[in-house]
Scaffold this active site. Structure first.
Site, PDB file in Angstrom:
ATOM      1  N   ALA A  63       0.867  -1.177   0.000  1.00 60.39           N
ATOM      2  CA  ALA A  63       0.000   0.000   0.000  1.00 60.39           C
ATOM      3  C   ALA A  63       0.902   1.225   0.000  1.00 60.39           C
ATOM      4  O   ALA A  63       2.070   1.144   0.405  1.00 60.39           O
ATOM      5  CB  ALA A  63      -0.884  -0.016   1.231  1.00 60.39           C
ATOM      6  N   GLY A 108       0.715  -4.970   1.120  1.00 57.14           N
ATOM      7  CA  GLY A 108      -0.485  -5.061   0.289  1.00 57.14           C
ATOM      8  C   GLY A 108      -0.261  -5.835  -0.997  1.00 57.14           C
ATOM      9  O   GLY A 108      -1.219  -6.382  -1.570  1.00 57.14           O
ATOM     10  N   GLU A 111      -0.538  -9.381  -0.009  1.00 54.14           N
ATOM     11  CA  GLU A 111      -1.971  -9.598   0.275  1.00 54.14           C
ATOM     12  C   GLU A 111      -2.793  -9.669  -1.017  1.00 54.14           C
ATOM     13  O   GLU A 111      -3.733 -10.458  -1.113  1.00 54.14           O
ATOM     14  CB  GLU A 111      -2.475  -8.483   1.194  1.00 54.14           C
ATOM     15  N   GLU A 131       4.602  -4.776   7.658  1.00 51.76           N
ATOM     16  CA  GLU A 131       3.780  -3.811   8.401  1.00 51.76           C
ATOM     17  C   GLU A 131       4.247  -3.568   9.833  1.00 51.76           C
ATOM     18  O   GLU A 131       4.235  -2.436  10.307  1.00 51.76           O
ATOM     19  CB  GLU A 131       2.302  -4.265   8.403  1.00 51.76           C
TER      20      GLU A 131
END
Ligand code: CO8
Length: 257
Positions: A63, A108, A111, A131
């Site tokens: 992200a 992300g 993911e 993260e």
């Protein structure tokens, strides 16, 4: 201008996250564009999707950290909800989705790959959930799908340590199905997608639904889900075509959608 490109070859749709100068990091616009492309895919003409990142260096490097850096709690939850809605759409997309992981699949990006049915890695692929080192938890399903994919112990190790997992180790962990030289990744993914697209499309869709729905429930409920999907296939032209052909010792006619 869209950050997400779409190309169709025969029955296979190819989605490219195209924000190469930021290593295809997912900001809000990329997520919006990705959802729009998914919404535009016709399952009447498409039997398998491939998702990849632009360039040779990165699938998706996570992200967008710059965008996230100043978010409030409510804004962060909204951003997480937006990403999760798109990733659930991929996970429950009616047709199979292959992640062609061409480089960094971080946060992300890892993911995103986990929301796909199958992950195929280039030799330069690197997976990680960084993260905890950024002061947050995974927010696009990583704590859930990683554990379901590689098991709780290995998932926790990746999530707690933020350690990088290279392609060969990812293969050993069962995080990816196969590893290929970087320049062969797309050809191999296209071959795999072609093999999927060569089977009866309604049966493939029913199979995906049975696996996805069944994995969430107890075994008896899962078997009932499979039985219902199995039954629906007997109302299709493909079932009659393929089984009649087998009994007549010939190849089936082309399958229909
Ligand atoms: N976000 C924003 N920009 C990024 C990101 C990112 N995740 N990754 C790379 N970029 C940008 C860099 O800032 C740089 O931009 P610029 O050229 O303008 O300076 C450009 O991409 C190229 O990157 P580098 O110069 O850093 O390239 P290197 O080859 O030196 O390094 C790395 C490549 C190792 C991938 C490095 O860029 C890196 O560590 N990136 C961050 C990886 C990361 O930590 N990803 C996880 C982010 S957190 C996350 O994904 C949480 C998901 C859940 C969100 C829930 C919402 C609340």
């Amino acid at each position: 201008m869209s950050y997400v490109k779409y190309e169709q070859k025969d029955f296979v749709g190819m989605i490219t996250i195209d924000r190469e100068k930021a290593l295809n990091a997912l900001n809000s616009e990329v997520l919006t564009d990705l959802e729009a492309v998914l919404d535009s895919v016709s399952i009447d003409t498409t039997r398998c999707l491939i998702i990849t990142g632009a360039g040779q260096k990165s699938f998706v490097a996570g992200a967008d950290i710059a965008e996230m850096s100043s978010k409030t709690r409510a804004e962060a939850e909204a951003f997480s909800a937006k990403g999760n809605a798109v990733f659930r759409k991929i996970e429950s997309f009616p047709i199979p989705v292959i992640a062609a992981v061409n480089g960094f699949a971080l946060g992300g990006g890892c993911e995103l790959s986990l929301s796909c049915d199958i992950r195929i890695a280039a030799e330069n692929a690197v997976f990680a959930q960084p993260e905890a080192g950024l002061g947050i938890t995974a927010g696009f399903g990583g704590t859930q799908r990683l554990a379901r994919t590689i098991g709780i112990g290995k998932a926790k190790e990746m999530l707690y340590t933020c350690g990088k997992v290279k392609a060969e180790e990812a293969l050993k962990l069962g995080l990816v199905n196969a590893v290929y030289p970087t320049d062969q990744l797309m050809d191999e993914c296209l071959k795999l997608a072609g093999r999927i697209a060569g089977n009866a499309p309604i049966a493939v869709r029913a199979t995906k639904k049975a696996v996805n729905d069944g994995i969430q429930v107890d075994i008896d409920s899962g078997i009932a889900i499979e039985a219902a999907q199995f039954g629906t296939c007997f109302e299709t032209e493909d079932q009659k075509n393929a089984m009649t052909a087998f009994c007549e010792k010939r190849k089936p006619d082309p399958f229909v959608n």
